[in-house]
Motif scaffolding. Structure first.
Motif, PDB file in Angstrom:
ATOM      1  N   VAL A  45      65.212 116.391  19.987  1.00 42.33           N
ATOM      2  CA  VAL A  45      63.909 116.823  20.502  1.00 42.33           C
ATOM      3  C   VAL A  45      62.830 116.620  19.448  1.00 42.33           C
ATOM      4  O   VAL A  45      61.732 116.113  19.753  1.00 42.33           O
ATOM      5  CB  VAL A  45      63.961 118.303  20.953  1.00 42.33           C
ATOM      6  N   GLU A  46      63.124 117.009  18.205  1.00 45.39           N
ATOM      7  CA  GLU A  46      62.135 116.839  17.133  1.00 45.39           C
ATOM      8  C   GLU A  46      61.840 115.374  16.880  1.00 45.39           C
ATOM      9  O   GLU A  46      60.689 115.002  16.609  1.00 45.39           O
ATOM     10  CB  GLU A  46      62.632 117.519  15.855  1.00 45.39           C
ATOM     11  N   THR A  47      62.855 114.545  16.972  1.00 50.84           N
ATOM     12  CA  THR A  47      62.649 113.108  16.804  1.00 50.84           C
ATOM     13  C   THR A  47      61.735 112.565  17.892  1.00 50.84           C
ATOM     14  O   THR A  47      60.837 111.750  17.627  1.00 50.84           O
ATOM     15  CB  THR A  47      63.997 112.366  16.836  1.00 50.84           C
ATOM     16  N   LEU A  48      61.936 113.041  19.107  1.00 46.30           N
ATOM     17  CA  LEU A  48      61.093 112.606  20.229  1.00 46.30           C
ATOM     18  C   LEU A  48      59.648 113.048  20.034  1.00 46.30           C
ATOM     19  O   LEU A  48      58.714 112.283  20.317  1.00 46.30           O
ATOM     20  CB  LEU A  48      61.640 113.181  21.536  1.00 46.30           C
ATOM     21  N   LEU A  49      59.446 114.272  19.523  1.00 46.80           N
ATOM     22  CA  LEU A  49      58.094 114.789  19.319  1.00 46.80           C
ATOM     23  C   LEU A  49      57.331 114.009  18.252  1.00 46.80           C
ATOM     24  O   LEU A  49      56.104 113.864  18.336  1.00 46.80           O
ATOM     25  CB  LEU A  49      58.150 116.267  18.925  1.00 46.80           C
ATOM     26  N   THR A  50      58.041 113.511  17.265  1.00 41.86           N
ATOM     27  CA  THR A  50      57.382 112.791  16.163  1.00 41.86           C
ATOM     28  C   THR A  50      57.443 111.277  16.319  1.00 41.86           C
ATOM     29  O   THR A  50      56.901 110.542  15.492  1.00 41.86           O
ATOM     30  CB  THR A  50      58.009 113.182  14.808  1.00 41.86           C
ATOM     31  N   LEU A  51      58.082 110.804  17.380  1.00 44.74           N
ATOM     32  CA  LEU A  51      58.266 109.361  17.581  1.00 44.74           C
ATOM     33  C   LEU A  51      56.961 108.565  17.609  1.00 44.74           C
ATOM     34  O   LEU A  51      56.903 107.454  17.061  1.00 44.74           O
ATOM     35  CB  LEU A  51      59.061 109.125  18.862  1.00 44.74           C
ATOM     36  N   PRO A  52      55.872 109.073  18.234  1.00 42.97           N
ATOM     37  CA  PRO A  52      54.626 108.282  18.248  1.00 42.97           C
ATOM     38  C   PRO A  52      54.080 107.950  16.861  1.00 42.97           C
ATOM     39  O   PRO A  52      53.271 107.030  16.719  1.00 42.97           O
ATOM     40  CB  PRO A  52      53.645 109.195  19.006  1.00 42.97           C
ATOM     41  N   LEU A  53      54.548 108.696  15.848  1.00 42.18           N
ATOM     42  CA  LEU A  53      54.072 108.442  14.485  1.00 42.18           C
ATOM     43  C   LEU A  53      54.551 107.096  13.961  1.00 42.18           C
ATOM     44  O   LEU A  53      53.868 106.463  13.151  1.00 42.18           O
ATOM     45  CB  LEU A  53      54.555 109.568  13.557  1.00 42.18           C
ATOM     46  N   VAL A  54      55.708 106.642  14.433  1.00 41.46           N
ATOM     47  CA  VAL A  54      56.280 105.393  13.918  1.00 41.46           C
ATOM     48  C   VAL A  54      56.323 104.275  14.956  1.00 41.46           C
ATOM     49  O   VAL A  54      56.552 103.115  14.604  1.00 41.46           O
ATOM     50  CB  VAL A  54      57.710 105.636  13.358  1.00 41.46           C
ATOM     51  N   LEU A  55      56.130 104.616  16.227  1.00 39.43           N
ATOM     52  CA  LEU A  55      56.129 103.575  17.248  1.00 39.43           C
ATOM     53  C   LEU A  55      54.905 102.673  17.104  1.00 39.43           C
ATOM     54  O   LEU A  55      53.819 103.149  16.782  1.00 39.43           O
ATOM     55  CB  LEU A  55      56.108 104.197  18.646  1.00 39.43           C
ATOM     56  N   PRO A  56      55.052 101.381  17.346  1.00 35.80           N
ATOM     57  CA  PRO A  56      53.873 100.507  17.375  1.00 35.80           C
ATOM     58  C   PRO A  56      52.889 101.003  18.440  1.00 35.80           C
ATOM     59  O   PRO A  56      53.312 101.419  19.527  1.00 35.80           O
ATOM     60  CB  PRO A  56      54.454  99.146  17.756  1.00 35.80           C
TER      61      PRO A  56
END
Length: 218
Positions: A45-56
């Motif tokens: 869940v935490e990875t999903l919440l912070t994913l936009p930080l590294v996604l193109p």
């Protein structure tokens, strides 16, 4: 410098300001829930919440189109409620800016909440405060510096958003053309003078924001 210069810059500041309000509210609520809880799948869940930080940014824009586009259930619901799709609107730019800025607010808020002395929170509970009062009157004030840092960084990130905004909100002058997209179009058309002016304005604002976060840490 006429309206052609000020309109994209003003629009960027407005979009970043509104998006930060949403990011702040959802960021602290998410961080409050996640900070001291343990459950199966928490890391995912935490990875999903912070994913936009590294996604193109283009990937973020593509996903927003899939989620809010006219062929999606959410997109059709929005169109039926408001009479028009949300894509290529001012609110689409706010959503794009909010999504990419959210991880910075979430991480800052979570760091602040975890740094609060549990003894202070427990003392408030002993005195009869419920969990929301503990959060409002103890946890939030003691996390103020990190929360302010999160707001500043989120605002700076929202202000500089380009890729997701261009894909999801488009580049409509006076409606969705922010300063970053205006810079891109100015360079494409060979208007280097306007491009430089927007670059200097955004760089100056970003410098002042980062400077303020450094002063907060002292």
């Amino acid at each position: 410098m006429g309206s052609e210069f000020w309109t994209p810059l003003k629009l960027s500041l407005e979009i970043a300001s509104i998006s930060v309000v949403f990011v702040f509210l959802f960021g602290i609520l998410s961080a409050k829930y996640m900070a001291k809880r343990r459950f199966v799948g928490k890391i995912a869940v935490e990875t999903l919440l912070t994913l936009p930080l590294v996604l193109p940014p283009t990937v973020v824009g593509f996903l927003l189109i899939i989620i809010f586009g006219i062929n999606s259930p959410i997109g059709r619901m929005i169109e039926s409620m408001f009479g028009s799709p949300i894509m290529f609107t001012w609110w689409a730019a706010v959503i794009a800016a909010s999504v990419v800025a959210f991880p910075l607010m979430y991480q800052s808020a979570k760091t602040g909440f975890l740094s609060v002395d549990p003894g202070a929170e427990e003392a408030a509970r002993v005195d009869g405060a419920n969990e929301w009062k503990v959060f409002l009157y103890v946890t939030l004030p003691l996390s103020a510096k990190t929360l302010i840092t999160g707001v500043i960084l989120s605002f700076a990130r929202a202000l500089g958003e380009f890729g997701a905004t261009l894909m999801f909100a488009g580049n409509l002058p006076g409606r969705t053309q922010t300063a970053p997209t205006a810079i891109y179009m100015a360079i494409e058309s060979g208007n280097m003078e306007s491009a430089w002016l927007w670059v200097i304005a955004l760089a100056g604002i970003s410098f002042l924001m980062l400077l303020s976060t450094s002063l907060l840490k002292q």
